[in-house]
Write an enzyme that holds these catalytic residues in place. Structure first.
Site, mmCIF file in Angstrom:
data_model
loop_
_atom_site.group_PDB
_atom_site.id
_atom_site.type_symbol
_atom_site.label_atom_id
_atom_site.label_comp_id
_atom_site.label_asym_id
_atom_site.label_seq_id
_atom_site.Cartn_x
_atom_site.Cartn_y
_atom_site.Cartn_z
ATOM 1 N N LYS A 4 0.847 -1.202 0.000
ATOM 2 C CA LYS A 4 0.000 0.000 0.000
ATOM 3 C C LYS A 4 0.881 1.250 0.000
ATOM 4 O O LYS A 4 0.593 2.226 -0.695
ATOM 5 C CB LYS A 4 -0.941 -0.026 1.209
ATOM 6 N N GLN A 20 -5.324 -2.020 9.269
ATOM 7 C CA GLN A 20 -5.096 -3.329 8.657
ATOM 8 C C GLN A 20 -5.701 -4.435 9.533
ATOM 9 O O GLN A 20 -5.394 -4.530 10.722
ATOM 10 C CB GLN A 20 -3.583 -3.543 8.471
ATOM 11 N N ASP A 24 -11.731 2.028 3.262
ATOM 12 C CA ASP A 24 -12.009 0.599 3.086
ATOM 13 C C ASP A 24 -13.513 0.367 2.901
ATOM 14 O O ASP A 24 -13.935 -0.705 2.496
ATOM 15 C CB ASP A 24 -11.557 -0.168 4.348
#
Ligand code: NAD
Length: 280
Positions: free
Chosen positions: A50, A94, A117
Site C-alpha cells: 500500500k 489493517q 475501506d
C-alpha cells in the site's frame, strides 16, 4: 476451451496511473494513514504494498506500526487523532487485529468520510441503497476485472461463494447494482457444485485452496478468484483449481496477479475520492 487470463497487474497499473494523473492534473493533496498492530507477516506485506502504491500515485502515506500489546484505548485514541488531522484523508486499519482488540469498535470509530475501506456501517448502508462515495476495495476491484472482459453483468447469473462482510456480501450487492441475477453461497449451501454450474460469472471468496474445481464451472464462464491461501511450500494460491478451471472457463483471474493488486489500486482511488470530498 482455454480461458483468457485477466491480467490484474496490468489493469491495476492502469488504475493507479489514472489516479496519479488526476492528482497531478488537479493538484490534489491526498494522504492515507495505514495503521498496523502487531507483526503478522501477511499484513506487513500488504501494508508495504500500500505504501509503494501511494508513492507511485503521489499520495502521502503515514504509517503507524503499533506493538501487538497496544490497548484498545490507545488504538481508538490514534483513530481520533487521525480523524482530526487535515493531512489525512483516508484511514485504513489493517485487519485482522490481535484478538484482544474489538475490530468492529475500531472500524466504527473511523470517520465515515475517511473510511477508504468502506467497512464503516454508514458506508455499508450507503452501498446497500446504491448511494455511495466509496466502494469496498476488493469487490470494487473485482468489478473492474469483470468489466475488462467486456462481458455485461446485466441479466447474467452471478454466483458469489462466501458471505463475509468485506468480500462476499458487498460483492453480491455490486453485481446486483449492475442488474446481475445474484446467488450468494456459503458453508451451508446445499449442492454447491450445481449452483455454481449455473454461473455466467463466478466469484470465489472462500479462503480454501483449490476449492472450485472444473466440474463446478459452466463452460465459458467468467471466474474471479478472490482467495489468497498460502500453501505449505510457501506458494500462494487462490480458491480456484486454476489448471483445470482455466481449460473450461472463458475468463479467469490468476493468483497472484489477479484480484490482489486491484484491491490496492481501488484503495488509491478511494483515497483520492476522500480527499476531493473533504476539500469541498
Ligand atoms: P471469510 O473466512 O470471512 O469468509 C469465507 C466465506 O466462505 C464464509 O462466508 C463461508 O460461509 C464461506 N465458506 C466456507 N466454507 C465453505 C464451503 N465449504 N462452501 C461454501 N462456502 C464456504 O473470508 P474473507 O475475508 O471473505 O476472504 C475470503 C478469501 O479472500 C480469503 O482467502 C482471503 O485471504 C481472501 N481475500 C483476498 C483479498 C484480496 O485483496 N485479493 C481481500 C480480502 C480477502
Amino acid at each position: 476451451m482455454t480461458a483468457k487470463i485477466i491480467d490484474g497487474k496490468a489493469i491495476s497499473a492502469a488504475v493507479k496511473e489514472q489516479v496519479r494523473a488526476e492528482i497531478e492534473r488537479d493538484k490534489i493533496k491526498a494522504g492515507l494513514a495505514v495503521v498496523i498492530v502487531g507483526d503478522d507477516p501477511a499484513s506487513r506485506v500488504y501494508v508495504n504494498n500500500k505504501k509503494k502504491a501511494c508513492e507511485l500515485c503521489g499520495i502521502q502515506s503515514f504509517e503507524y506500526a503499533l506493538p501487538a500489546e497496544t490497548t484498545e484505548e490507545q488504538l481508538l485514541e490514534l483513530v481520533d487523532t487521525l480523524n482530526a488531522d487535515n493531512k489525512v484523508n483516508g484511514i485504513l486499519v489493517q485487519l485482522p487485529l490481535p484478538k484482544h482488540l474489538d475490530e468492529k469498535k475500531v472500524i466504527e470509530r473511523i470517520s465515515p468520510i475517511k473510511d477508504v475501506d468502506a467497512f464503516h456501517e454508514t458506508n455499508v448502508g450507503k452501498i446497500m441503497i446504491g448511494n455511495y462515495a466509496f466502494l469496498p476495495c476488493t469487490p470494487a476491484g473485482c468489478m473492474e476485472l469483470i468489466h475488462s472482459t467486456g462481458v455485461e453483468v446485466a441479466g447474467k447469473e452471478c454466483v458469489v461463494i462466501g458471505r463475509s462482510n468485506i468480500v462476499g456480501k458487498p460483492m453480491a450487492m455490486l453485481l446486483l447494482h449492475e442488474n446481475g441475477t445474484v446467488t450468494i453461497c456459503h458453508s451451508k449451501t446445499r449442492d454447491l457444485p450445481e449452483v455454481c454450474r449455473r454461473a455466467d460469472i463466478l466469484i470465489a471468496a472462500v479462503g480454501k485452496p483449490n476449492f472450485v474445481t472444473a466440474d463446478m464451472v459452466k463452460p465459458g464462464a467468467v471466474v474471479i478468484d478472490v482467495g489468497i491461501n498460502r500453501l505449505e511450500n510457501g506458494k500462494l494460491c487462490g480458491d480456484v483449481k486454476f489448471d483445470e478451471v482455466s481449460e473450461k472457463a472463458g475468463f479467469i483471474t490468476p493468483v497472484p496477479g489477479g484480484v490482489g493488486p486491484m484491491t490496492i489500486a481501488m484503495l488509491m482511488r478511494n483515497t483520492v475520492t476522500a480527499a476531493k470530498i473533504q476539500a469541498k
